[in-house]
Design a protein around this motif. Structure first.
Motif, short mmCIF file in Angstrom:
data_model
loop_
_atom_site.label_atom_id
_atom_site.label_comp_id
_atom_site.label_asym_id
_atom_site.label_seq_id
_atom_site.Cartn_x
_atom_site.Cartn_y
_atom_site.Cartn_z
N ASP A 1 0.90 -1.19 -0.41
CA ASP A 1 -0.47 -0.08 0.04
C ASP A 1 1.12 1.57 -0.36
N ARG B 1 1.53 3.00 3.33
CA ARG B 1 2.42 2.48 4.59
C ARG B 1 3.66 2.03 3.71
N GLY C 1 1.52 9.81 5.41
CA GLY C 1 1.61 8.77 3.95
C GLY C 1 0.82 9.59 3.36
N HIS D 1 -4.07 2.43 9.13
CA HIS D 1 -2.50 1.55 9.10
C HIS D 1 -1.40 0.80 9.68
N LEU D 2 -1.49 1.76 10.43
CA LEU D 2 -0.69 1.53 11.46
C LEU D 2 -0.38 0.04 12.38
N LEU E 1 0.12 -3.08 10.43
CA LEU E 1 1.27 -3.03 10.09
C LEU E 1 1.81 -3.20 11.85
#
Length: 232
Positions: A16, A19, A41, A51-52, A55
């Motif tokens: 992504d 990311r 981002g 997103h975090l 991850l």
């Protein structure tokens, strides 16, 4: 592939664009807040938080809480090596996100890769250490020699203390701009730290660039000489 490691999951996490930008920013070694990473981002804070979370669940990020703030950093050096090597592969295939600009020469000359020196100076340092017999390059691996231990002790680096840690002493890390190896591991970190402590170099605010002072550059070049091929 129905058996073995699932690289598709890691590929999807990194693939992504937002990311990927956040992970690349964290290869500078500094922990950043969700707000800072959202700016990197180019997304909203709410989207960045989602997103975090992905991850972190994927084992790529490590969150830390300090006071009211929550900071994020790469989970470990292996993640940094993965991102750096992917950047090198992308560059070698012509997949560039922007045209070279004013910051490009500084990044290519010297920059931070997680916690060690990368760029032209990082590659130069490893080349010099191998040439003088301080480090052996064995296949894709690196090993500190007895001569190397003496060399580092002379410049104030406690090799015995580094050996006592569980982190590998020497690691080869593929440099994305030079597309050759630079020195990672606890020894790579100790060397970069010593450059900062001696005032030879400094970090650039908001960038991965490492700027050497004129005196620092003179000392660095003298400490890590490289042979210049003689023209025929």
């Amino acid at each position: 592939m129905k058996e073995g490691p699932d690289i598709a999951q890691i590929g999807a996490l990194i693939g992504d664009p937002a990311r990927a930008n956040m992970l690349a920013a964290l290869t500078g070694g500094k922990a950043l807040t969700a707000t800072e990473l959202a700016a990197v981002g180019g997304i909203t804070l709410q989207t960045a938080s989602a997103h975090l979370a992905k991850l972190e669940a994927g084992g790529l990020l490590l969150p830390r809480k300090q006071g009211r703030h929550r900071y994020f950093s790469l989970a470990d050096e292996a993640v940094a090596r993965l991102i750096e090597s992917m950047m090198g592969f992308a560059a070698s295939r012509g997949h560039l996100r922007h045209q070279p600009g004013p910051k490009e020469p500084a990044l290519r000359k010297a920059r931070i890769c997680y916690d060690h020196l990368a760029g032209d100076y990082g590659v130069r340092m490893l080349d010099s250490l191998v040439a003088k017999g301080a480090i052996d390059a064995v296949g894709d691996g690196l090993a500190l020699t007895a001569k190397g231990e003496e060399t580092f002790q002379c410049i104030g680096i406690d090799v015995a203390d580094l050996k006592a840690s569980r982190r590998p002493l020497c690691r080869s890390c593929l440099d994305w701009s030079e597309r050759r190896a630079h020195l990672a591991g606890s020894l790579g970190k100790a060397l970069l730290t010593s450059f900062f402590d001696k005032g030879w170099a400094r970090r650039t605010a908001g960038s991965r660039s490492v700027i050497f002072s004129p005196e620092g550059e003179r000392q660095f070049v003298a400490l890590f000489p490289v042979e210049t091929p003689v023209a025929a």
